[in-house]
Design an enzyme around this catalytic site. Sequence first.
Site, PDB file in Angstrom:
ATOM      1  N   ASP A 500      38.295  38.469  40.881  1.00  0.00           N
ATOM      2  CA  ASP A 500      38.737  37.744  39.693  1.00  0.00           C
ATOM      3  C   ASP A 500      38.226  38.501  38.473  1.00  0.00           C
ATOM      4  O   ASP A 500      37.211  39.220  38.547  1.00  0.00           O
ATOM      5  CB  ASP A 500      38.206  36.310  39.686  1.00  0.00           C
ATOM      6  CG  ASP A 500      38.741  35.505  38.505  1.00  0.00           C
ATOM      7  OD1 ASP A 500      39.968  35.376  38.393  1.00  0.00           O
ATOM      8  OD2 ASP A 500      37.928  35.052  37.682  1.00  0.00           O
ATOM      9  N   GLU A 502      37.568  38.305  34.039  1.00  0.00           N
ATOM     10  CA  GLU A 502      37.544  37.585  32.765  1.00  0.00           C
ATOM     11  C   GLU A 502      37.921  38.594  31.686  1.00  0.00           C
ATOM     12  O   GLU A 502      37.524  39.761  31.754  1.00  0.00           O
ATOM     13  CB  GLU A 502      36.166  36.985  32.492  1.00  0.00           C
ATOM     14  CG  GLU A 502      35.705  35.964  33.518  1.00  0.00           C
ATOM     15  CD  GLU A 502      36.594  34.732  33.600  1.00  0.00           C
ATOM     16  OE1 GLU A 502      37.254  34.423  32.578  1.00  0.00           O
ATOM     17  OE2 GLU A 502      36.655  34.101  34.662  1.00  0.00           O
ATOM     18  N   HIS A 550      34.823  31.684  28.878  1.00  0.00           N
ATOM     19  CA  HIS A 550      33.991  32.329  29.915  1.00  0.00           C
ATOM     20  C   HIS A 550      32.539  32.557  29.502  1.00  0.00           C
ATOM     21  O   HIS A 550      31.728  32.960  30.331  1.00  0.00           O
ATOM     22  CB  HIS A 550      34.610  33.653  30.369  1.00  0.00           C
ATOM     23  CG  HIS A 550      35.025  34.577  29.253  1.00  0.00           C
ATOM     24  ND1 HIS A 550      34.173  35.024  28.273  1.00  0.00           N
ATOM     25  CD2 HIS A 550      36.235  35.140  28.988  1.00  0.00           C
ATOM     26  CE1 HIS A 550      34.812  35.837  27.453  1.00  0.00           C
ATOM     27  NE2 HIS A 550      36.077  35.916  27.852  1.00  0.00           N
ATOM     28  N   HIS A 642      35.101  29.399  35.515  1.00  0.00           N
ATOM     29  CA  HIS A 642      35.520  30.357  34.493  1.00  0.00           C
ATOM     30  C   HIS A 642      34.497  31.482  34.317  1.00  0.00           C
ATOM     31  O   HIS A 642      34.388  32.067  33.229  1.00  0.00           O
ATOM     32  CB  HIS A 642      35.787  29.672  33.148  1.00  0.00           C
ATOM     33  CG  HIS A 642      36.978  28.774  33.183  1.00  0.00           C
ATOM     34  ND1 HIS A 642      38.256  29.233  33.465  1.00  0.00           N
ATOM     35  CD2 HIS A 642      37.098  27.431  33.007  1.00  0.00           C
ATOM     36  CE1 HIS A 642      39.105  28.216  33.436  1.00  0.00           C
ATOM     37  NE2 HIS A 642      38.431  27.105  33.172  1.00  0.00           N
ATOM     38  N   ASP A 647      34.590  31.919  40.145  1.00  0.00           N
ATOM     39  CA  ASP A 647      35.983  31.740  40.562  1.00  0.00           C
ATOM     40  C   ASP A 647      36.314  32.592  41.780  1.00  0.00           C
ATOM     41  O   ASP A 647      37.145  32.202  42.613  1.00  0.00           O
ATOM     42  CB  ASP A 647      36.920  32.097  39.406  1.00  0.00           C
ATOM     43  CG  ASP A 647      36.863  31.068  38.282  1.00  0.00           C
ATOM     44  OD1 ASP A 647      36.192  30.036  38.468  1.00  0.00           O
ATOM     45  OD2 ASP A 647      37.474  31.295  37.220  1.00  0.00           O
TER      46      ASP A 647
END
Length: 695
Positions: A500, A502, A550, A642, A647
């Site tokens: 994942d 951000e 985030h 987040h 995540d």
Amino acid sequence: MLDRLNLRLRILLFFAALAGGANVAVAIGLFLAYRRLDAPELLPAFEQVGLVAGLVILGLVTWIWYLFDANVALPIIRLASKLRARAHARIDGGIEEPTARYLGDLAPAASATALTLAETRDALAESVARETSRLSSEKARLEALLSDVPVGLLLCSGDHQLVFYNGPATDLMNTAGAPGLDRNLFDYLRDGPIRHAHRRLIEAGDPDAASDILCTTVVGARVLAARMRLIGGETTKPGYVLTLRDVTSALASYARREALLAEVFDRIRRPAANLQTLFEVLPPGSCPPPDMDRALRQEAAGLAAAVTELGARHDESRHDGWPLSLTRASDLLDGLRARMEQAGLSAEIGEAPLLLRCNGFEVIGLVATLAARVAARRTGHDFRVTLTEDGTEAMLRLVWNGEPLPVGLLEDWLGEPLEPGVPEVTGRTVLSTHTTEIWPEPAGAGASALCLPLRTARRTGRRPRPIPRAVVYDFELLSKARYEKVAEARLEDLTYVVFDTETTGLMPSQDEIVQIAAVRIVNGRRVEAEVLDTLVNPHRPIPPSSTEVHGITDAMVAEAPDIVEVGRRFHKFAEGAVLVAHNAPFDMEFLRRAEPLIGRRFDNPILDTVLLSAVLFGQSDVHSLDALTHRLGITIPEEARHTAIGDTVATADAFLKLLPMLQGRGFETFGAVLSEVRRHGRLLKDLNEPHLTDA
């Protein structure tokens, strides 16, 4: 063919057929009535009646189909998905489906079945836990014991895939982080000596055989002493245990012992000679004069002090190991090739089926160091290394085009240390240890050479020396199936990297990554120790609106690596694995835009948990990460939501629950899942290459 259609589509086709049949029946009835009346003037009236009746039938059937779809078909599909989740994903609790009120006792029966399954599973788990508590305790002790083993320990399958590794092995192989289960060993160690030893042991046919080898790390050309032993020798490609030891420390210990021994002789020889001289001038049976008595006492005291000090130093070094005594020429030459390539030297190195009585690490260090110093004195870095048999000896020659090396300069080089941090080891100590010498000479046709004789050489045999084996380990990865085509691979046999990101915003074309995290799933479980989690410097300000989501600020990424370094690390981390993400097109767009910068392509197969959720729960459900984890009974801590790693772990846990549900639906292979996923293309774009399933 109908059995391949989902329930809602089959019901739709049923009602469509019903409406069509009713309209056909009305049309036939009106047609027959019109023919019997034989009144042409009534034809418009019959057509109007038929049209009205058709529209009424179509509207009525459509209305009934809608009610049936909303109150019967859709609740049945949702009940089936929830039942599968409890059957395959091990979710406990009853089933609540508010839309199932028209299904009679079906929803309560499904809930009761789920509760009974959970109770049975809990009872079985409790029974199994009681029976296996002793084995779990022993397993924990064994893991603790293996983690404390001071040497590097690797267990590999017959395809040279890592099945087990410990901390010392990670350090010895010069890896940045954990090596990675089910990764190829040759990503970390050069393959030549290991492949040869593996083949030799298989050909020997002795289940208790072992082979001592020298191998070299891919990063840094670090020379390691290794011992290989086969396990599961009944198969055509048995796995093996590889123990690793850094011979640098052994070399330093050996050099210290040699230096200590030389110092012993030097410090004892002088006082012993003085004492002998004094006693020779003293008449037998007479007392020494005061001056001679004082000299005798001084020499005796000095001798006693030297013996005491040297003895204590010898005792302190007794625990040190000793270097290798027998080395295969092929291993030595492979290590020499690696060291010279690491130094930027081009070398043509021959082969020799010999066993040498030498310290391979010392010889490699001596020849590689001399080659580097020769290259620094001339233009061109091309060398040729030969190793030839000469009776019971072997002659190693380092050949280059140019004038011979001056003897005086060679002597100066031999007095300098070979390795930083080991000043005791010089070229001269290596020659002294091997009771040999090295000299320059012309090699003909304008070439020159350095000649190094190595004592006690013999030809290699086919059968390694049998060594008793006390312990044998067996892991599932040792028998893991391998597939040439990903589409044919079973889901449980694939390795996955769940990740994942951000970012600074939601526009992949103009925003940047500020954090990336990934975990590896091997053999159906998440490997706790194999994690990538790092901030990324986007080289641009992070908008406050993104920071609110985030929590990453400009100050947090100021000293972080950029996408070039992190992208290469992630590419290496994900090499050979299937990428898994939630809403993968978003994350992959950032990575693929960075491909020209990092010089790598992310051509891994990809699975998207959004599409997998649509396959299992239907497109009409919500497929956000929060909704998916809630359906699967996974809790994401508020502080982890987040964040890239939070995540990622939630997505990985959800994916592990989705896998058995997919298999329960009959999707056993990656290709079968991909074909089903592509039917939901209007929900999200599938990022896999067409050849994955079309081949």
